[in-house]
Design an enzyme around this catalytic site. Structure first.
Site, PDB file in Angstrom:
ATOM      1  N   LYS A  49      -0.954  -0.483  26.721  1.00 28.09           N
ATOM      2  CA  LYS A  49      -1.012   0.837  27.361  1.00 28.09           C
ATOM      3  C   LYS A  49      -2.328   1.002  28.112  1.00 28.09           C
ATOM      4  CE  LYS A  49      -3.513   3.994  24.487  1.00 28.09           C
ATOM      5  NZ  LYS A  49      -3.512   4.123  23.061  1.00 28.09           N
TER       6      LYS A  49
ATOM      7  N   GLU B 262      -5.927  -3.762  16.955  1.00 30.12           N
ATOM      8  CA  GLU B 262      -5.100  -3.543  18.136  1.00 30.12           C
ATOM      9  C   GLU B 262      -6.006  -2.983  19.207  1.00 30.12           C
ATOM     10  OE1 GLU B 262      -1.741  -0.537  18.692  1.00 30.12           O
ATOM     11  OE2 GLU B 262      -1.748  -1.241  16.628  1.00 30.12           O
TER      12      GLU B 262
ATOM     13  N   HIS C 212      -5.953   4.377  13.748  1.00 33.49           N
ATOM     14  CA  HIS C 212      -6.647   4.141  15.024  1.00 33.49           C
ATOM     15  C   HIS C 212      -7.720   5.210  15.159  1.00 33.49           C
ATOM     16  CE1 HIS C 212      -7.632   3.399  19.113  1.00 33.49           C
ATOM     17  NE2 HIS C 212      -6.950   4.409  19.615  1.00 33.49           N
TER      18      HIS C 212
HETATM   19  C1  LIG Z   1      -4.519   3.184  22.517  1.00 36.11           C
HETATM   20  C2  LIG Z   1      -4.356   2.641  21.185  1.00 36.11           C
HETATM   21  C3  LIG Z   1      -5.135   1.560  20.762  1.00 36.11           C
HETATM   22  C4  LIG Z   1      -6.210   0.926  21.635  1.00 36.11           C
HETATM   23  O1  LIG Z   1      -7.279   1.795  21.801  1.00 36.11           O
HETATM   24  P1  LIG Z   1      -8.627   1.315  22.521  1.00 36.11           P
HETATM   25  O2  LIG Z   1      -9.604   2.385  22.257  1.00 36.11           O
HETATM   26  O3  LIG Z   1      -8.317   1.145  23.959  1.00 36.11           O
HETATM   27  O4  LIG Z   1      -9.023   0.020  21.862  1.00 36.11           O
HETATM   28  C5  LIG Z   1      -4.924   1.062  19.488  1.00 36.11           C
HETATM   29  N1  LIG Z   1      -4.000   1.599  18.659  1.00 36.11           N
HETATM   30  C6  LIG Z   1      -3.243   2.659  19.025  1.00 36.11           C
HETATM   31  C7  LIG Z   1      -2.253   3.213  18.080  1.00 36.11           C
HETATM   32  C8  LIG Z   1      -3.394   3.204  20.293  1.00 36.11           C
HETATM   33  O5  LIG Z   1      -2.650   4.258  20.638  1.00 36.11           O
END
Ligand SMILES: *Cc1c(COP(=O)(O)O)cnc(C)c1O
Length: 463
Positions: A71, A276, A199
């Site tokens: 994304k 992630e 996250h």
């Molecule tokens: C967007 C997102 C990420 C990645 O976030 P970054 O700050 O770009 O590393 C990881 N996990 C989830 C669930 C996300 O929505």
């Protein structure tokens, strides 16, 4: 400069020699644009930078398997490169899933992470054999139980902002309090729960939130065990910055993560740990080049004003051929104010004017930057923006009316060799190419010093 076509499916990657930078490539492209009169905005993406980030991550978080969150940047080159490097993928929706599948990623290396999944997406995941899915409430659980009964669910935990100075913008995740009930509900629905994810959000600056979240995850694992679940997956999400200036923060955060993992999920506990990451992988790899299409000057002295200092002074408004509904999406997402580098050399001591940069739509939100002090620029001048990889490439927006800007991919030979080695198999080199290839890497990884790897790593130890 050698152009190698065809190695990454239909992608063209310009392979640059040592000492030849992506900046040189950018200069070449601008010279070409000058000759042909082409003024379209474009990106130069250094895929070697993505490779470097991957290796840096493997070294900094040795117990963690890296996943990429497309994304953040869906460009094919990045997705295919990371697929080749063996990364997993965290997909938020069906188009991302389709993109990742088309890059040949096996389904057991994909997790569906969107907080609110459309049933058609869940069915599509099921049809592709993708089993891992996050959930944070009963309704989502019910949808999956109904349309993907063999899914392996991962309970998505809210990060506790109250105990941290950080305010994440993320509005999803189950509270610790609601977890027992959710686990019981899953039991009743006969849905398998295999792990926990969280996250911390992308604006978090306090790495201690990782410690808290990992400790919370441990508690949920214990709840799960009481209910008879065998949980074995921990997903620590993303939130690591990808800009070179934040390297210190990255090291600090990974140190915190490693100690928290050793404390709450010690080696040998049988739990697989994944992260992630989005911005971390792509931010610094992308440079954006955009052209000035319209220019207006605005007198700073208002009629009737007493302020004589402003008499005769002016500010400039420039419209560029891409804006926040296109490649400057990062201005909204990351809340950042991009600062341009001027391509044209100006005179040694140019007069500076207060200037603002706007996208092409004329929409009042389409403001890229304001209050910049710039020399006077002309229509047709190029502006260069660095670290533009994160959230810079949305699907073509109907407002901008434009195709997404073209991406020119480049990488150094050393990085390419590293990819070939990491893949564990040597890709067919073209005849004339084989000779000019730099020293073979039979010695392991020493040669890749430029890729910031200190100890000698073998592909085996990395995979
Ligand atoms: C967007 C997102 C990420 C990645 O976030 P970054 O700050 O770009 O590393 C990881 N996990 C989830 C669930 C996300 O929505």
């Amino acid at each position: 400069m050698v152009t190698m076509a065809g190695y990454l499916d239909e992608l063209d990657i310009t392979l640059v020699e040592e000492g030849f930078t992506t900046k040189d490539l950018l200069e070449n492209l601008l010279t070409e644009a000058f000759q042909t009169g082409n003024r379209e905005a474009f990106f130069v993406a250094d895929l070697g930078d993505v490779v470097k980030k991957h290796l840096r991550l493997l070294k900094a978080l040795p117990r963690v398997k890296p996943f990429y969150a497309p994304k953040c940047n869906r460009s094919k080159g990045v997705v295919q490169m990371l697929a080749r490097l063996g990364a997993g993928f965290g997909c938020a929706n069906k188009p991302e899933l389709a993109l990742v599948k088309s890059a040949g990623v096996p389904s057991d290396r994909i997790i569906c992470t969107g907080p609110c999944k459309q049933i058609s997406q869940i069915r599509y995941a099921a049809s592709q054999g993708v089993q891992l899915m996050t959930f944070d409430n009963e309704v989502e659980l019910g949808k999956v139980a109904w349309s993907h009964p063999s899914a392996r669910m991962v309970l998505s935990l809210a990060t506790d902002e109250s105990r941290s100075s950080c305010r994440s913008s993320m509005k999803f995740g189950a509270t610790l309090k609601s977890c027992r009930h959710l686990l019981e509900t899953a039991k009743d629905m006969n849905v398998e729960v295999v792990g926990v994810s969280f996250h911390i959000g992308s604006s978090c600056t306090d790495p201690q939130i990782f410690t808290q979240s990992i400790a919370d995850a441990r508690l949920v694992f214990e709840m799960g065990a009481e209910l008879g679940y065998k949980m074995r997956l921990l997903d620590i999400g993303g939130g690591f910055s990808g800009v070179e200036e934040a390297k210190g923060c990255f090291e600090e955060a990974t140190t915190v993560v490693n100690s928290a993992l050793d404390l709450y999920f010690p080696e040998g506990c049988g739990v697989e740990i994944i992260a992630e990451l989005g911005r971390y992988y792509v931010d610094s790899a992308f440079t954006f080049v955009v052209n000035i299409v319209t220019k207006k000057d605005v007198p700073l002295h208002q009629p009737g004003s007493e302020d004589e200092d402003l008499r005769g002074k002016k500010s400039f408004i420039y419209h560029l051929n891409d804006g926040i509904y296109g490649s400057f999406g990062s201005v909204l997402f990351n809340n950042m104010c991009p600062i341009p580098i001027l391509h044209k050399k100006s005179s040694p001591d140019p007069a500076l004017y207060s200037s603002s940069l706007w996208g092409p739509t004329g929409d009042s939100l389409d403001c890229i930057a304001e209050g910049l002090e710039l020399p006077e620029l002309q229509i047709g001048d190029w502006l260069i923006f660095e670290t533009m990889g994160a959230h810079a490439r949305p699907a073509a927006s109907s407002l901008s009316g434009a195709q997404p800007a073209r991406i020119y991919y480049a990488m150094s030979r050393v990085a390419w060799e590293a990819v070939r080695l990491l893949q564990g198999k040597v890709l067919p080199a073209e005849e004339e190419d084989r000779e000019s290839t730099c020293t073979p890497l039979s010695c392991g990884w020493e040669i890749t010093d430029a890729l910031c790897i200190a100890p000698i790593l073998t592909p085996e130890s990395i995979m």
